[in-house]
Design an enzyme around this catalytic site. Structure first.
Site, PDB file in Angstrom:
ATOM      1  N   GLY A 192      42.038  49.884  14.571  1.00  0.00           N
ATOM      2  CA  GLY A 192      42.453  51.355  14.402  1.00  0.00           C
ATOM      3  C   GLY A 192      43.133  51.793  14.775  1.00  0.00           C
ATOM      4  O   GLY A 192      44.095  51.190  16.308  1.00  0.00           O
ATOM      5  N   GLY A 193      43.836  53.084  14.373  1.00  0.00           N
ATOM      6  CA  GLY A 193      44.564  53.836  15.118  1.00  0.00           C
ATOM      7  C   GLY A 193      44.523  54.096  17.044  1.00  0.00           C
ATOM      8  O   GLY A 193      45.318  54.603  17.376  1.00  0.00           O
ATOM      9  N   MET A 194      43.532  54.136  16.587  1.00  0.00           N
ATOM     10  CA  MET A 194      42.343  54.861  18.211  1.00  0.00           C
ATOM     11  C   MET A 194      42.088  53.653  19.423  1.00  0.00           C
ATOM     12  O   MET A 194      41.672  53.809  20.079  1.00  0.00           O
ATOM     13  CB  MET A 194      41.865  55.806  18.143  1.00  0.00           C
ATOM     14  CG  MET A 194      42.447  57.076  17.886  1.00  0.00           C
ATOM     15  SD  MET A 194      41.245  58.619  18.011  1.00  0.00           S
ATOM     16  CE  MET A 194      40.277  57.795  19.657  1.00  0.00           C
TER      17      MET A 194
ATOM     18  N   LYS B 279      34.728  48.999  21.645  1.00  0.00           N
ATOM     19  CA  LYS B 279      35.620  49.097  21.565  1.00  0.00           C
ATOM     20  C   LYS B 279      36.499  50.183  23.076  1.00  0.00           C
ATOM     21  O   LYS B 279      35.642  51.106  22.939  1.00  0.00           O
ATOM     22  CB  LYS B 279      35.116  50.728  20.841  1.00  0.00           C
ATOM     23  CG  LYS B 279      36.405  51.371  19.560  1.00  0.00           C
ATOM     24  CD  LYS B 279      36.393  52.884  19.274  1.00  0.00           C
ATOM     25  CE  LYS B 279      37.152  53.644  18.537  1.00  0.00           C
ATOM     26  NZ  LYS B 279      37.263  54.319  17.025  1.00  0.00           N
TER      27      LYS B 279
ATOM     28  N   ASP C 220      36.987  61.202   9.451  1.00  0.00           N
ATOM     29  CA  ASP C 220      37.405  60.365   8.505  1.00  0.00           C
ATOM     30  C   ASP C 220      36.919  59.975   7.950  1.00  0.00           C
ATOM     31  O   ASP C 220      36.802  58.988   8.268  1.00  0.00           O
ATOM     32  CB  ASP C 220      38.114  60.138  10.083  1.00  0.00           C
ATOM     33  CG  ASP C 220      39.158  59.177   9.528  1.00  0.00           C
ATOM     34  OD1 ASP C 220      40.026  58.813   8.266  1.00  0.00           O
ATOM     35  OD2 ASP C 220      39.348  58.053  10.220  1.00  0.00           O
TER      36      ASP C 220
ATOM     37  N   VAL D 231      38.051  46.424  18.175  1.00  0.00           N
ATOM     38  CA  VAL D 231      36.544  46.481  18.241  1.00  0.00           C
ATOM     39  C   VAL D 231      36.135  45.109  18.645  1.00  0.00           C
ATOM     40  O   VAL D 231      37.184  44.156  17.494  1.00  0.00           O
ATOM     41  CB  VAL D 231      35.770  46.959  16.776  1.00  0.00           C
ATOM     42  CG1 VAL D 231      34.260  47.325  17.499  1.00  0.00           C
ATOM     43  CG2 VAL D 231      36.286  48.970  17.226  1.00  0.00           C
TER      44      VAL D 231
END
Length: 518
Positions: free
Chosen positions: A35-37, A55, A152, A40
């Site tokens: 994902g953007g951050m 993560k 989100d 995982v």
């Protein structure tokens, strides 16, 4: 998940066989998603001998100010989730620093995301969607009770356990309610098509914003497509802020509650309790969601001396104190006490009424109070009733519920919030005064659609139906008049209902005060 960091040396591809040990404890296996951050990983906790998810945050533990801000946000993510133990919220086990990066060690949910499940198997039935919606709603209530917003909520952030239960995950952009704001000015963080309108427009956000995202999620997984997705980001943002949702007929009995959750104004959306009552009916296989919540309007407390004696009626015969939230149908449907009934100021005011009479009368009134019913007060002086109303742009004349007007009453209609447009494809949004002269001339070809020819398109209008001598008035930001006869107050937009108003969009929220002599 889409990856913006797939070329990072540590981003080993699934199935590559490469394994690494972080923090001398967690053995990484393969990548579950990106994902953007962060990325995982499927991992194994060698100390406790159990599978976990690790993560890897795409931020360094040292660097410039931007990196430090992102690191602090990551720490907040871990804290936010760790303090919400809940069967439908992902469990957080550890937060470690390794290889100059932060890692959040979480519960491993060995199942697909809701987005992947729908992509593989097709849209869910309304009943199945409602069941999962109830579980995510329970998770959000726990999150909100801890002072946290998820920010989100979307199908990709809802995981499914092997038994089919939902788990809310990815709190990467969560904001704790501790007064610290870590997002740069003007920066939008989140998935555009699931982002509440108030976030898009930079307005104040709260739990209702997460409920809006829940509504968009339910509409997507049941209808098969996002109700606000458009080609390109700017078009999607515009749709979220101003367009009505495109909802599939597949939603069936789920449609009314989804429409309510996706209302543009947070004050018009149902509470979590109201949404739960409707979702339970659909989950139980009932043909409809039951009575849906009407708009909740926050009525400002007046500054005049009438404040102590003023009452507000919800349109259902229930009295609440001035300045309190107007209870709605959702409160009755859910069995939950309305905000007004739980308000300390309202309790003190009513208790004062009870003690004003004799001891016997006080006992009777107190008994009625605790059963939720109050006896009518004797009208010995001016009495003011205040009601809130949402006026919809495409509905023509709309009666104000509870605003029964008698000859001699003083009536004030005051604009509170909202915008609308007489042509959402070509015209900008406007407020209760309607378009300025130059903009109004752009619609000269449709002059016959005006209800009040001398007022601009988009102006908020008022009429007292039943009083033949009462003309159509332009409200603007506020209108006050003395009724010359009995009637029902009706409000509408200066654009005749029917074919003229088919392309109208938006709503205005108003407050109506009626003062009557005793």
């Amino acid at each position: 998940m889409a990856s913006g960091h797939g070329d990072h040396p540590s981003a080993t591809r699934p199935g590559s066989g490469a394994e690494r040990l972080i923090a001398d404890r967690y053995l990484l296996h393969d990548v579950l998603g990106r994902g953007g951050m962060g990325t995982v990983w499927r991992a194994h906790d060698r100390l406790l001998d159990r599978p976990v998810a690790a993560k890897e945050l795409h931020i360094l533990t040292h660097g410039d100010d931007e990196h430090l801000v992102r690191m602090r946000r990551a720490v907040r993510e871990a804290r936010a989730v760790a303090r919400v133990p809940h069967p439908h919220v992902i469990g957080v086990y550890d937060l470690v620093e390794s290889e100059d990066r932060l890692w959040i060690v979480m519960e491993l949910v060995d199942g697909p995301s809701l987005a992947h499940h729908v992509a593989r198997s097709g849209p869910l039935t309304p009943q199945h969607t409602a069941v999962l919606g109830l579980q995510v709603l329970d998770a959000l209530e726990a999150v909100h009770a801890a002072g946290t917003l998820h920010r989100d909520v979307k199908p990709a952030n809802v995981l499914l356990r092997r038994d089919g239960r939902a788990v809310l995950t990815d709190f990467g952009i969560a904001a704790l309610d501790d007064g610290e704001f870590l997002t740069s000015t003007g920066q939008l963080v989140g998935s555009l098509e699931f982002m509440a309108p108030e976030r898009v427009t930079g307005s104040q956000t709260g739990p209702a914003s997460d409920l809006w995202s829940l509504g968009a999620t339910l509409a997507t997984v049941c209808g098969g497509e996002s109700p606000f997705r458009r080609p390109g980001g700017p078009a999607t943002l515009h749709a979220v802020a101003y367009d009505e949702p495109v909802l599939s007929e597949r939603l069936g009995p789920l449609l009314p509650v989804v429409e309510a959750l996706l209302r543009k104004s947070p004050q018009e959306r149902p509470s979590a309790a109201g949404a739960r009552a409707a979702l339970r009916r659909v989950a139980a296989g009932e043909a409809d969601a039951g009575p849906l919540p009407s708009a909740t309007v926050r009525v400002p407390r007046p500054s005049s001396a009438l404040a102590d004696s003023e009452t507000v009626t919800s349109g259902h015969g229930q009295l609440v104190g001035a300045g309190e939230a107007v209870p709605t149908a959702r409160d009755a449907a859910s069995g939950r006490p309305s905000p007004a009934r739980s308000s300390g100021s309202a309790v003190r005011r009513r208790l004062g009424w009870a003690l004003a009479g004799t001891m016997v009368a006080a006992g009777v009134v107190a008994g009625l109070f605790f059963t939720g019913v109050l006896p009518p007060e004797k009208e010995t002086g001016p009495r003011t009733t205040t009601v809130g109303q949402v006026v919809r742009s495409a509905n023509g004349w709309q009666p104000v519920a509870g605003a029964v007007v008698r000859r001699g009453d003083q009536v004030t209609v005051r604009f509170v919030s909202g915008q609308w447009t007489a042509d959402h494809r070509n015209m900008p949004m406007t407020g209760p005064a309607g378009y300025d002269a130059a903009t109004d001339r752009l619609l000269d070809g449709a002059k016959s659609c005006k209800v009040k020819p001398t007022a601009p398109f988009g102006a908020l209008l008022a009429v007292l139906a039943g009083d033949k001598d009462f003309p159509v008035h332009t409200v603007g930001k506020e209108l006050t008049f003395k009724a010359t006869g009995n009637g029902t107050l009706k409000l509408g937009m200066n654009d005749a209902a029917g074919s003229c108003s088919d392309d109208n969009k938006g709503t205005l929220t108003v407050q109506v005060r009626i003062t009557r002599q005793g």
